[in-house]
Design a protein around this motif. Structure first.
Motif, PDB file in Angstrom:
ATOM      1  N   LEU A   1      61.995 -27.892 -14.089  1.00 41.53           N
ATOM      2  CA  LEU A   1      60.870 -28.943 -14.468  1.00 41.53           C
ATOM      3  C   LEU A   1      61.247 -30.301 -14.548  1.00 41.53           C
ATOM      4  N   GLU A   2      62.462 -30.570 -14.790  1.00 35.24           N
ATOM      5  CA  GLU A   2      62.901 -31.895 -14.938  1.00 35.24           C
ATOM      6  C   GLU A   2      63.077 -32.561 -13.509  1.00 35.24           C
ATOM      7  N   ASP A   3      62.985 -31.821 -12.482  1.00 34.16           N
ATOM      8  CA  ASP A   3      63.171 -32.391 -11.155  1.00 34.16           C
ATOM      9  C   ASP A   3      61.840 -32.584 -10.572  1.00 34.16           C
ATOM     10  N   ILE A   4      60.752 -32.113 -11.155  1.00 34.72           N
ATOM     11  CA  ILE A   4      59.342 -32.723 -10.464  1.00 34.72           C
ATOM     12  C   ILE A   4      58.490 -33.372 -11.487  1.00 34.72           C
ATOM     13  N   ILE A   5      59.125 -33.442 -12.698  1.00 36.61           N
ATOM     14  CA  ILE A   5      58.054 -34.097 -13.577  1.00 36.61           C
ATOM     15  C   ILE A   5      57.955 -35.518 -13.774  1.00 36.61           C
ATOM     16  N   LEU A   6      56.892 -35.975 -14.052  1.00 37.42           N
ATOM     17  CA  LEU A   6      56.765 -37.493 -14.023  1.00 37.42           C
ATOM     18  C   LEU A   6      57.220 -37.855 -15.136  1.00 37.42           C
ATOM     19  N   HIS A   7      57.554 -39.371 -15.102  1.00 40.56           N
ATOM     20  CA  HIS A   7      58.183 -40.156 -16.085  1.00 40.56           C
ATOM     21  C   HIS A   7      56.996 -40.282 -17.195  1.00 40.56           C
TER      22      HIS A   7
END
Length: 284
Positions: free
Chosen positions: A159-165
């Motif tokens: 998830l952290e690879d595709i998540i928005l800031h």
């Protein structure tokens, strides 16, 4: 069409049967040349004799082992009021007799239903988990006569690879007024709502170090919406993040309401899985 383009497969004519107005609107925005025919019930497929490829996926509500809404004695399996649309696909396959076909459905169905589909289509399915190419756990069965279909390479996406800031996420996506209790082994299930909230909202919240569960179509904009724990707070995923989980381009479904975007994306296929399968057409 996105998958065909990624696989480098040229398309001369594309005909689609779809009844969801918002999904059709998204499709027309990107691919105005697609011929939309609406409801597949009663379709005359004889006009498509000579087509090279048939793709489809009938509703899984009556087949999924995870779905309880439609689980009634007279509505289960391939005779269910939704999943019986599989036989429209069979009709198209037998009438058109295309060179190649691809059919998809949920992997959690009973063996007897899987075997019935296999008997109708004449090929054994391959199970591919979208987790290999995305940050979403999504096990699906694919029946196809496209040659040399193998498992995609594992890209190791979480998830952290595709998540928005977090700073870019509008306030409407956050659940700041709700108290969560953090728990769970290996942080895979890290939070549930405390007592005082509806049980139907007592859903899993995913850690960004892992993948999220399968995206849903029906009701995806409500309690079934996937939630994540980010910067010490819980929020639901945005439509763009849903698109990334299905390996769609960012903002592909923009132009319709969020709830319709979630539904369309959840009901769709993981693009990179389909492109991987369609890539086998280059070997024929």
């Amino acid at each position: 069409m996105v998958a065909l383009e990624r696989a480098g497969i040229p398309v001369e004519r594309y005909v689609a049967y779809e009844i969801n107005k918002q999904s059709i609107a998204v499709s027309k925005k990107h691919y105005p040349n697609i011929e939309h025919k609406g409801d597949v019930n009663g379709a005359d497929f004889s006009e498509y004799i000579g087509f090279d490829l048939l793709i489809g996926g009938s509703p899984c509500q009556d087949l999924s082992g995870l779905n309880t809404v439609y689980r009634k004695d007279y509505e289960t399996g391939l005779k269910g009021k939704k999943s019986r649309l599989f036989y429209a696909y069979v009709d198209a396959l037998q009438t058109v007799n295309p060179k190649f076909f691809l059919f998809e459905n949920v992997a959690s169905m009973k063996a007897e239903w899987r075997d019935a589909i296999t008997a109708e289509l004449g090929v054994e399915p391959i199970m591919i988990n979208s987790a290999l190419v995305s940050a979403q756990e999504r096990k699906r069965l694919y029946w196809t006569n496209i040659p040399k279909v193998t498992q995609p390479a594992d890209r190791g996406i979480v998830l952290e690879d595709i998540i928005l800031h977090a700073d870019t996420i509008p306030e409407k996506y956050w659940y700041r007024d709700r108290k969560y209790t953090i728990h769970g082994e290996d942080d895979r299930v890290i939070a549930t709502l405390d007592e005082g909230h509806l049980f139907s909202e007592n859903k899993r919240v995913f850690n960004l170090k892992h993948k999220c569960g399968t995206l849903c179509g029906d009701g995806a904009g409500g309690n079934l919406q996937k939630k994540v724990f980010q910067n010490g707070a819980v929020r639901k995923l945005t439509p763009v993040e849903y698109e990334r989980l299905q390996t769609l381009p960012d903002n592909y479904t923009e132009g319709v309401a969020d709830s319709h975007r979630y539904t369309a994306i959840g009901n769709g296929w993981t693009v990179d899985v389909i492109a991987h399968i369609l890539g086998g057409l280059h070997d024929v």
